[in-house]
Enzyme design. Structure first.
Site, PDB file in Angstrom:
ATOM      1  N   GLU A  75       3.914  -1.648   0.174  1.00 42.71           N
ATOM      2  CA  GLU A  75       4.527  -0.321   0.177  1.00 42.71           C
ATOM      3  C   GLU A  75       5.632  -0.230   1.226  1.00 42.71           C
ATOM      4  O   GLU A  75       6.737   0.243   0.947  1.00 42.71           O
ATOM      5  CB  GLU A  75       3.464   0.746   0.434  1.00 42.71           C
ATOM      6  CG  GLU A  75       2.473   0.888  -0.732  1.00 42.71           C
ATOM      7  CD  GLU A  75       1.285   1.767  -0.360  1.00 42.71           C
ATOM      8  OE1 GLU A  75       1.429   2.633   0.521  1.00 42.71           O
ATOM      9  OE2 GLU A  75       0.209   1.579  -0.957  1.00 42.71           O
ATOM     10  N   TYR A 106      -6.285  -3.509   1.255  1.00 42.91           N
ATOM     11  CA  TYR A 106      -5.649  -2.404   1.953  1.00 42.91           C
ATOM     12  C   TYR A 106      -4.413  -2.866   2.728  1.00 42.91           C
ATOM     13  O   TYR A 106      -3.316  -2.347   2.518  1.00 42.91           O
ATOM     14  CB  TYR A 106      -6.672  -1.748   2.870  1.00 42.91           C
ATOM     15  CG  TYR A 106      -6.437  -0.280   3.108  1.00 42.91           C
ATOM     16  CD1 TYR A 106      -7.246   0.419   3.995  1.00 42.91           C
ATOM     17  CD2 TYR A 106      -5.430   0.414   2.469  1.00 42.91           C
ATOM     18  CE1 TYR A 106      -7.049   1.765   4.219  1.00 42.91           C
ATOM     19  CE2 TYR A 106      -5.229   1.742   2.686  1.00 42.91           C
ATOM     20  CZ  TYR A 106      -6.042   2.421   3.571  1.00 42.91           C
ATOM     21  OH  TYR A 106      -5.855   3.744   3.786  1.00 42.91           O
TER      22      TYR A 106
END
Lengths: 244, 289
Positions: free
Chosen positions: A173, A166
């Site tokens: 990102e 995660y």
């Protein structure tokens, strides 16, 4: 923040709970099994593609191009999952699933595909790797759950790998969006300025910055939610083994 | 836990206030009273309840509450003043050279008058026309509700009053037609509100079916259950046409969706409540929705 998609936390919970949940019918189950098998296979293709390209080139730069097409195809295909929730064959919230899938699709198309200059960035590899591992585990988890034969190792992986994947995905990102900023500003990509006859304006550059800022409140919430889910799902089985 | 002695004719409201006094809860903290069987209203009288010579009541503290009246006021006053801030081009909104200037387009002035009129009308209706239930909602809700109206008002006002605003494509014709639609629907909306108010005597809880009155604007009751929502959507369509502004169109669309959901709910309640409810009526759009 969509790195390991949270997906149906409820589906896992229904295993741990004792009441019978009204699941999908036989036809829907068959369809979902096929869907999840195809998605697992698809992301395996992407994983293999990444490894092969790395071995062939000898470096991890620019691997995006070798898996660009299957990535776009299978990540976009995940839009079907919103439909599954809306129709009711998957017991998840439409809004939550929609949010997850749309943020992935946004990164795939509106950032990576649209801003050509970021495609050679290493940050792209970071989130693609995180997504790939996550999705392979997630879709195989669903497949086995639907067939009522879930190996513990898959369940464990689903609720443990995210701890690293995660943050890894989120970092990839954010770095990618950040890398795209100067090009968006220079070219005015997706932006509309005044004056125009619709009396509307949109600044994609500002929008991307706001998107990045939204990770600050959202990522911790999602991350800690997954940690709580982990305790609930994996904690149970530990208790049972203690009893024995 | 506490014990009271009360007359059989005591109402729940009286019991509540005894409870408040003895438990140091502020009057603002609304409480819900219920027995094991069901929740109770303020007007319920003790001797009419299925309890014996002793009764056990449970009180739940709902936390800080706010009345509907206050919420509506905040929802309407906000957009009124926010829009005017943009109309008068207060500093830090547009480029400094435009501070405190006014637009050279007359449609912008007209839009400001219409927008302000709409919210002033709403505030006055809330104060003098609507018979609002004395209910409350949690204080947190006011932030959710107000941000919807306030943020949209700011978004619309920003573009309409912008120095680079572009006037409607079909010019005067378009604006005049839009103004007629807007005024017609404002009048219609007001007529419906008055008709709904006159439906019920003050204090009475009897529900009645609304019917067309002598006012032509109420004749729409023949085909629609919630014409006040119909007219409200119409007003915003008019305003969209008048300003030719995408954010306004967007607000109109979202408003239409919300009001359709509310109208369908009300329509369903009417049909459930009244056996002889007119079958010709639809919820919000005649014969369509």
């Amino acid at each position: 923040m969509s790195a390991p998609a949270m997906g149906t936390a409820k589906a896992a919970h229904s295993e741990a709970s004792h009441k019978k949940k009204k699941g999908p019918g036989a036809l829907a189950t068959a369809y979902l099994v096929i869907y999840n098998v195809i998605m697992t296979a698809g992301w395996l293709v992407i994983a293999v593609g990444l490894v092969r390209a790395y071995l062939a080139r000898g470096s991890y730069h620019g691997l995006y191009y070798s898996i660009e097409k299957p990535l776009k195809f299978f990540q976009t295909g995940a839009l079907l999952e919103i439909l599954h929730c809306a129709v009711g064959i998957v017991p998840s919230s439409v809004v939550l699933t929609g949010f997850q899938v749309m943020s992935r699709v946004f990164l795939t198309w509106a950032v990576t595909h649209s801003v050509i200059e970021v495609q050679s960035e290493d940050s792209v590899l970071l989130f693609v790797m995180a997504w790939t591992v996550t999705e392979i585990i997630r879709y195989s988890f669903y497949t086995f759950s639907l067939l009522n034969h879930l190996p513990y190792v898959i369940k464990w992986a689903r609720y443990t790998f995210f701890i690293v994947l995660y943050p890894m995905g989120v970092t990839g990102e954010l770095l990618t969006i950040y890398a795209a900023l100067p090009y968006v500003q220079k070219t005015g990509l997706f932006s509309v300025t005044l004056p125009n006859k619709y009396n509307f304006s949109f600044d994609y550059y500002t929008f991307l910055i706001l998107t990045m800022l939204s990770y600050i409140p959202l990522f911790p919430q999602l991350y800690f939610h997954m940690l709580r889910q982990r305790k609930k799902v994996l904690g149970h089985t530990q208790d049972y083994s203690k009893v024995e | 836990m506490c014990a009271f002695q009360v007359e059989p004719t005591a109402t729940i409201l009286e019991i509540k206030s005894m409870f408040h006094k003895s438990s140091n809860l502020s009057a603002d903290s609304w409480t819900v009273v219920f027995t094991e069987a069901k929740s109770l209203k303020d007007e319920d009288i003790l001797q009419q309840l299925p309890v014996g010579t002793t009764a056990t009541f449970y009180f739940r503290d709902l936390g800080a509450q706010i009345t509907w009246a206050k919420v509506f006021l905040a929802e309407c006053a906000g957009p009124l003043f926010i829009y005017l801030m943009f109309y008068f081009r207060l500093p830090f909104i547009y480029a400094p050279k435009y501070d405190f200037t006014t637009s050279k387009h007359w449609v912008v002035h007209l839009a400001c008058i219409c927008h302000s009129f709409h919210y002033v009308k709403r505030i006055l209706e809330n104060m003098f026309v609507h018979r609002l239930s004395p209910g409350t909602m949690p204080l947190r809700n006011i932030f959710k509700n107000c941000s919807y109206y306030w943020l949209f008002a700011a978004w619309m006002a920003y573009y309409i009053n912008h120095p680079l605003y572009t006037t409607p494509y079909y010019g005067q014709q378009q604006v005049k037609a839009a103004l007629i639609i807007f005024l017609f629907c404002q009048l219609g909306n007001f007529s419906i509100h008055v008709a709904l108010r006159n439906l019920r005597q003050p204090g009475s809880k009897v529900k009645k079916i609304p019917y067309p009155t002598k006012n032509p604007f109420t004749w729409i009751f023949m085909v629609v259950s919630c014409p006040h929502y119909t007219y409200e959507c119409g007003s915003w369509v008019g305003f969209t046409l008048m300003t030719q502004c995408v954010p306004v169109a967007f607000f109109t669309l979202i408003g239409f969706i919300r009001m359709t959901v509310w109208a369908k709910g009300k329509h369903r309640n009417y049909v459930k409540e009244f056996r002889d409810y007119p079958t010709l009526r639809s919820a919000i759009l005649p014969f369509i929705l």
